[in-house]
Design an enzyme around this catalytic site. Structure first.
Site, PDB file in Angstrom:
ATOM      1  CD  GLU A  96      -1.068   0.164   3.713  1.00  9.16           C
ATOM      2  OE1 GLU A  96      -1.769  -0.769   4.098  1.00  9.16           O
ATOM      3  OE2 GLU A  96      -1.048   1.290   4.230  1.00  9.16           O
ATOM      4  CB  CYS A 130      -0.483 -10.772  -2.776  1.00  3.63           C
ATOM      5  SG  CYS A 130       0.083 -10.368  -4.376  1.00  3.63           S
ATOM      6  CG  HIS A 244      -2.038  -7.678  10.213  1.00  2.00           C
ATOM      7  ND1 HIS A 244      -1.066  -7.195   9.389  1.00  2.00           N
ATOM      8  CD2 HIS A 244      -2.609  -6.593  10.796  1.00  2.00           C
ATOM      9  CE1 HIS A 244      -1.058  -5.873   9.452  1.00  2.00           C
ATOM     10  NE2 HIS A 244      -1.988  -5.477  10.309  1.00  2.00           N
ATOM     11  CE  LYS A 249      -0.713  -5.501  27.262  1.00  2.00           C
ATOM     12  NZ  LYS A 249      -1.546  -4.332  26.991  1.00  2.00           N
TER      13      LYS A 249
HETATM   14  C1  LIG Z   1      -2.450   1.489  18.976  1.00  2.00           C
HETATM   15  C2  LIG Z   1      -2.722   2.945  19.269  1.00  2.00           C
HETATM   16  C3  LIG Z   1      -4.233   3.219  19.105  1.00  2.00           C
HETATM   17  C4  LIG Z   1      -2.299   3.276  20.692  1.00  2.00           C
HETATM   18  O1  LIG Z   1      -2.599   4.655  20.914  1.00  2.00           O
HETATM   19  P1  LIG Z   1      -2.553   5.331  22.374  1.00  2.00           P
HETATM   20  O2  LIG Z   1      -3.421   6.504  22.388  1.00  2.00           O
HETATM   21  O3  LIG Z   1      -1.142   5.494  22.734  1.00  2.00           O
HETATM   22  O4  LIG Z   1      -3.273   4.166  23.202  1.00  2.00           O
HETATM   23  P2  LIG Z   1      -3.406   3.935  24.748  1.00  2.00           P
HETATM   24  O5  LIG Z   1      -3.319   5.202  25.547  1.00  2.00           O
HETATM   25  O6  LIG Z   1      -4.653   3.154  24.798  1.00  2.00           O
HETATM   26  O7  LIG Z   1      -2.129   3.028  25.187  1.00  2.00           O
HETATM   27  C5  LIG Z   1      -1.881   1.791  24.610  1.00  2.00           C
HETATM   28  C6  LIG Z   1      -1.736   0.736  25.707  1.00  2.00           C
HETATM   29  O8  LIG Z   1      -0.632   1.074  26.539  1.00  2.00           O
HETATM   30  C7  LIG Z   1      -1.043   0.987  27.913  1.00  2.00           C
HETATM   31  N1  LIG Z   1      -0.197   1.914  28.677  1.00  2.00           N
HETATM   32  C8  LIG Z   1      -0.261   3.266  28.680  1.00  2.00           C
HETATM   33  N2  LIG Z   1       0.716   3.754  29.483  1.00  2.00           N
HETATM   34  C9  LIG Z   1       1.387   2.698  29.996  1.00  2.00           C
HETATM   35  C10 LIG Z   1       2.504   2.565  30.882  1.00  2.00           C
HETATM   36  N3  LIG Z   1       3.130   3.626  31.393  1.00  2.00           N
HETATM   37  N4  LIG Z   1       2.933   1.316  31.170  1.00  2.00           N
HETATM   38  C11 LIG Z   1       2.326   0.217  30.661  1.00  2.00           C
HETATM   39  N5  LIG Z   1       1.253   0.305  29.807  1.00  2.00           N
HETATM   40  C12 LIG Z   1       0.803   1.515  29.476  1.00  2.00           C
HETATM   41  C13 LIG Z   1      -2.505   1.343  27.883  1.00  2.00           C
HETATM   42  O9  LIG Z   1      -3.176   0.876  29.037  1.00  2.00           O
HETATM   43  C14 LIG Z   1      -2.952   0.617  26.624  1.00  2.00           C
HETATM   44  O10 LIG Z   1      -3.084  -0.762  26.908  1.00  2.00           O
HETATM   45  P3  LIG Z   1      -4.533  -1.492  26.835  1.00  2.00           P
HETATM   46  O11 LIG Z   1      -4.946  -1.401  25.402  1.00  2.00           O
HETATM   47  O12 LIG Z   1      -4.245  -2.884  27.279  1.00  2.00           O
HETATM   48  O13 LIG Z   1      -5.426  -0.714  27.758  1.00  2.00           O
HETATM   49  C15 LIG Z   1      -1.916   3.871  18.309  1.00  2.00           C
HETATM   50  O14 LIG Z   1      -0.554   3.577  18.443  1.00  2.00           O
HETATM   51  C16 LIG Z   1      -2.335   3.745  16.871  1.00  2.00           C
HETATM   52  O15 LIG Z   1      -3.243   4.435  16.419  1.00  2.00           O
HETATM   53  N6  LIG Z   1      -1.634   2.879  16.087  1.00  2.00           N
HETATM   54  C17 LIG Z   1      -1.922   2.701  14.668  1.00  2.00           C
HETATM   55  C18 LIG Z   1      -3.173   1.885  14.384  1.00  2.00           C
HETATM   56  C19 LIG Z   1      -3.008   0.424  14.604  1.00  2.00           C
HETATM   57  O16 LIG Z   1      -1.927  -0.094  14.658  1.00  2.00           O
HETATM   58  N7  LIG Z   1      -4.165  -0.265  14.680  1.00  2.00           N
HETATM   59  C20 LIG Z   1      -4.206  -1.684  14.885  1.00  2.00           C
HETATM   60  C21 LIG Z   1      -5.177  -2.407  14.009  1.00  2.00           C
HETATM   61  S1  LIG Z   1      -4.558  -2.840  12.426  1.00  2.00           S
END
Ligand SMILES: CC(C)(COP(=O)(O)OP(=O)(O)OC[C@H]1O[C@@H](n2cnc3c(N)ncnc32)[C@H](O)[C@@H]1OP(=O)(O)O)[C@@H](O)C(=O)NCCC(=O)NCCS
Length: 409
Positions: A96, A130, A244, A249
């Protein structure tokens, strides 16, 4: 062709037990450590390393693009498995990461076949997934992406990587025929409507929900289809369950106590069936299209090859937007065939150790550089060539009319 070649004579009848005969991965030689990134971005310690389960993230400078990483991985696959360019009849690229709205990355890879004179190679390019294979011909499938996000919470879940696979009869990893469950729908979880930017628009939380919904639907459909075919689909029948993996986590429940309880209960199964497949996700990152196949590679090098024969695997592929599939595969009973496959990827731990750790400041500088050079019709990259691994293709220059020229280290 040398004696250890995996490409034998072209069979005349319908190919049997089609599967993966050879596999290789390319990842950049530079990475940023997620603990450094936590400090640099001013987020609480552990957010990326424990919260997302990510340890390091690979990235590339302006010296590399989607063409160069696909050239690097395809050339390496062909060299490692002694694939004769004359015997490839299908080559397709899943990506992509677009730098051209018309000309496919596949056409650039035809340079690798130029000297052999073989131009009779079907397959073009697909975004999302693919699937390919043709009677009598050997197929190469390349899955590759440069996954970078704008500054913000998604940035630590990026990466750059490419996987190339040789497919053919009597594979080491054979796909179970007619047993594939697909779930597709129209959603705006992650998409790239802005053609003047390398970055996607992403709603992270929605994308996690979509991913997990697709996983549930695919598994339900897979078990229904398996039952109709009198094939077993119980979790216990799979030795490995591979996903994927945008990061290592992902979870689904908002109730923290319930989440902890379920994690504890499922830990032995997770440790045995899935954890071995997450090594590359943790230290390289989300390779987008290549992610599931990077999980397969991690799984294949997680144990001694003797113990891999005849194992059954369940695989889940997800592409935002959305397209997802679940399918299963079995490793060959023939140790020689499996050993040949694994021989091409045993160098990965050494390649990972040889990478350079780069500071978040340099990482950010490089991403800013990529951002301002994006879409230029003339450009000479400034990224260091000496840090690239031997054999890597790199962008020498864009010489006007957007035409790109590549060399190898
Ligand atoms: C994945 C994503 C949404 C995380 O964004 P974020 O706003 O940082 O998310 P959160 O604040 O929920 O933190 C992520 C995790 O870290 C944990 N966390 C936050 N601070 C922490 C700390 N100090 N120590 C340990 N864990 C911590 C949160 O509890 C959360 O875990 P949980 O989901 O088990 O509750 C973001 O990185 C993203 O948009 N990624 C791209 C999209 C993607 O990969 N999507 C997946 C589907 S294909």
């Amino acid at each position: 062709m040398s004696d250890n070649s995996v490409v034998a004579e072209c069979p005349q009848e319908r190919a049997e037990n089609v599967g993966i005969l050879g596999i290789d991965i390319y990842f950049p030689n530079a990475y940023v450590d997620q603990t450094d990134l936590e400090k640099f971005n001013g987020v609480p310690e552990g957010k990326y390393t424990i919260g997302l389960g990510q340890l390091q993230m690979a990235f590339c400078s302006d010296r590399e693009d989607i063409h160069s990483i696909c050239l690097s991985v395809t050339k390496s696959l062909m060299d490692k498995y002694s694939i004769s360019p004359k015997e490839v009849g299908f080559l397709a690229v899943g990506t992509e990461t677009s730098i051209d709205k018309s000309k496919s990355v596949k056409t650039v890879l035809m340079d690798l076949f130029f000297e052999s004179g073989n131009t009779d190679i079907e397959g073009i390019q697909s975004t999302n997934a693919c699937y390919g294979g043709t009677d009598c011909l050997y197929a190469i499938v390349v899955a590759a992406d440069i996954a970078i996000y704008a500054s913000g919470p998604a940035r630590p879940t990026g990466c750059c990587g490419a996987v190339a696979m040789l497919l053919g009869p009597n594979g080491a990893v054979m796909f179970e025929p007619r047993l594939r469950a697909t779930h597709m729908a129209h959603v705006y979880d992650f998409y790239k409507p802005n053609l003047s930017s390398e970055y996607p628009i992403v709603d992270g939380q929605v994308s996690i929900m979509c991913y997990l919904r697709a996983l549930d639907r695919c598994f339900q459909l897979y078990t229904e289809k398996a039952s109709k075919q009198s094939v077993s689909a119980g979790i216990d029948t799979f030795d490995g369950i591979l996903f994927h993996s945008p990061y290592s986590k992902l979870d689904t429940y908002n109730d923290r106590d319930l989440k902890e309880l379920l994690t504890t209960i499922s830990k032995p199964m997770f440790d045995q069936k899935t954890n071995p497949s997450l090594m590359l996700t943790r230290v390289v990152g989300n390779m987008y299209t290549a992610s599931l196949y990077a999980s397969l590679i991690s799984y294949l090098i997680s144990e001694l090859v003797d113990s891999l024969t005849n194992r059954r695997l369940l695989l889940f592929s997800y592409g935002s937007g959305m397209a997802s599939s679940m399918f299963s595969a079995r490793l060959s009973q023939d140790l020689k065939v499996v050993s040949k496959l694994v021989a091409g990827i045993v160098d990965i731990p050494d390649r990972l150790r040889a990478r350079h750790r780069v500071s978040p400041q340099v990482f950010e500088g490089i991403l800013n550089g990529r951002e301002s050079a994006y879409n230029m019709d003339r450009y000479v990259p400034t990224g260091p060539i000496h840090q690239l691994m031997k054999g890597t293709f790199y962008l020498k220059s864009i010489v006007g009319k957007y035409q790109r020229f590549y060399e190898t280290v």
